[in-house]
Scaffold this motif. Structure first.
Motif, PDB file in Angstrom:
ATOM      1  N   LYS A   1     -11.249  -2.710  -1.349  1.00 57.48           N
ATOM      2  CA  LYS A   1     -10.246  -2.863  -2.404  1.00 57.48           C
ATOM      3  C   LYS A   1      -9.173  -3.891  -2.045  1.00 57.48           C
TER       4      LYS A   1
ATOM      5  N   HIS B   1      -6.526  -7.591  -3.733  1.00 59.78           N
ATOM      6  CA  HIS B   1      -5.394  -6.736  -4.087  1.00 59.78           C
ATOM      7  C   HIS B   1      -4.430  -7.500  -5.003  1.00 59.78           C
TER       8      HIS B   1
ATOM      9  N   GLU C   1      -5.953   6.157   4.013  1.00 55.23           N
ATOM     10  CA  GLU C   1      -7.377   5.888   3.767  1.00 55.23           C
ATOM     11  C   GLU C   1      -7.860   4.692   4.575  1.00 55.23           C
ATOM     12  N   CYS C   2      -7.070   3.630   4.586  1.00 51.98           N
ATOM     13  CA  CYS C   2      -7.453   2.416   5.319  1.00 51.98           C
ATOM     14  C   CYS C   2      -7.422   2.649   6.829  1.00 51.98           C
TER      15      CYS C   2
ATOM     16  N   ALA D   1     -12.178   1.713   0.924  1.00 51.07           N
ATOM     17  CA  ALA D   1     -10.729   1.511   0.979  1.00 51.07           C
ATOM     18  C   ALA D   1     -10.385   0.100   1.422  1.00 51.07           C
TER      19      ALA D   1
ATOM     20  N   ASP E   1      -0.778   7.106   0.843  1.00 54.32           N
ATOM     21  CA  ASP E   1      -2.162   7.583   0.748  1.00 54.32           C
ATOM     22  C   ASP E   1      -3.151   6.451   1.006  1.00 54.32           C
ATOM     23  N   GLU E   2      -2.858   5.268   0.486  1.00 59.86           N
ATOM     24  CA  GLU E   2      -3.749   4.120   0.709  1.00 59.86           C
ATOM     25  C   GLU E   2      -3.754   3.704   2.172  1.00 59.86           C
TER      26      GLU E   2
ATOM     27  N   LEU F   1       0.831  -1.198   0.000  1.00 57.36           N
ATOM     28  CA  LEU F   1       0.000   0.000   0.000  1.00 57.36           C
ATOM     29  C   LEU F   1       0.866   1.249   0.000  1.00 57.36           C
ATOM     30  N   SER F   2       0.430   2.256  -0.742  1.00 54.44           N
ATOM     31  CA  SER F   2       1.105   3.552  -0.725  1.00 54.44           C
ATOM     32  C   SER F   2       0.757   4.291   0.565  1.00 54.44           C
TER      33      SER F   2
END
Length: 266
Positions: free
Chosen positions: A70, A74, A38-39, A67, A34-35, A31-32
């Motif tokens: 997704k 993955h 969000e999570c 989030a 930003d991800e 995950l980045s």
């Protein structure tokens, strides 16, 4: 300490050897930033709504938090699940866990069901639950709510001694997993593990997805949300166990339910 790190995506022969030998591996950089953010925000909303006090876990968060939804399929992780299980498996459950700030050491255990313990099935215990744990807070140093594993213990014919399980004795071969947020731990249900202490002044969050053979009953839900099924993707519906079974219950004509898996891997 050696780290069983593998590359995201395709399940390789080396991945297979590492998993069979150690019972787990680490996938970094799934995950980045930003991800992760969000999570993490989604996780905090789930636990706030549930009124979590102290350590706690909330199921089915993927139904309401995009989030987290997704992460079900993955592309960095699902090919690993497929490589281990083949094409026929389901998402048995999804649990979002919170370890509070200054959380204590957890107890050593194997995953399974208290309704019928997996050690009654066979010894060594077979793979019935394959867990993918997304780290949503930094665990790159010890005592940040890490997982601790005993490498290779999923193959042991000997039960972990009570003195170790009760915390009276430390095991000299434990591996405290140090990995940054955005990493994923994939591990066998029979692997002995525990939650390590958390000295930080913030809550630690992890999102766990548990994949099982299609004949295993779901553990985070009695039935799937129809609203979720209607709006999600065909692949995720199949992973929720929503596919045709022409023979009762899983006979010779049972098709591959995951029609999109090849696209995920490619």
């Amino acid at each position: 300490m050696l780290d069983p790190i593998v590359e995201p995506g395709r399940f390789t022969d080396l991945d297979s050897f590492i998993f069979e030998s150690w019972g787990y591996f680490i996938i970094p950089n799934v995950l980045s930033k930003d991800e992760v953010a969000e999570c993490l925000a989604a996780s905090k909303r789930l636990h706030a709504a549930a009124g979590t006090k102290g350590w706690g876990q909330v199921g089915r968060g993927y139904e309401t938090e995009a989030a987290l939804e997704k992460l079900i399929d993955h592309p960095a992780v699902l090919p690993k699940i497929r490589g281990i299980y083949g094409d026929r498996f389901i998402l048995q459950s999804g649990w979002n866990t919170m370890q509070p700030a200054h959380g204590k050491m957890g107890g050593w255990h194997q995953d399974g069901s208290s309704a019928y313990n997996f050690n009654k099935v066979s010894s060594p215990i077979p793979l019935i639950q394959l867990r993918a744990s997304y780290l949503l807070t930094d665990q790159s140093k010890p005592r940040t709510g890490n997982m601790e594993f005993i490498p290779g213990s999923h193959r042991s014919m000997v039960v972990l001694p009570d003195t170790v399980r009760k915390g009276a004795t430390e095991v000299p071969i434990g591996h405290v997993i140090c990995a940054p947020a955005g990493s994923v731990l994939l591990f066998h249900n029979a692997l002995w593990h525990r939650t390590y202490a958390h000295d930080g002044d913030y809550d630690r969050f992890t999102m766990h997805y548990i994949y099982s053979p299609p004949w295993i009953r779901s553990s985070d839900r009695l039935q799937n949300s129809q609203e979720f099924l209607q709006r999600t993707t065909p692949l995720r519906r199949a992973l929720m166990g929503e596919f045709e079974r022409p023979d009762a219950p899983y006979g010779a004509n049972y098709p591959n339910p995951h029609v999109d898996l090849q696209n995920v891997e490619d």
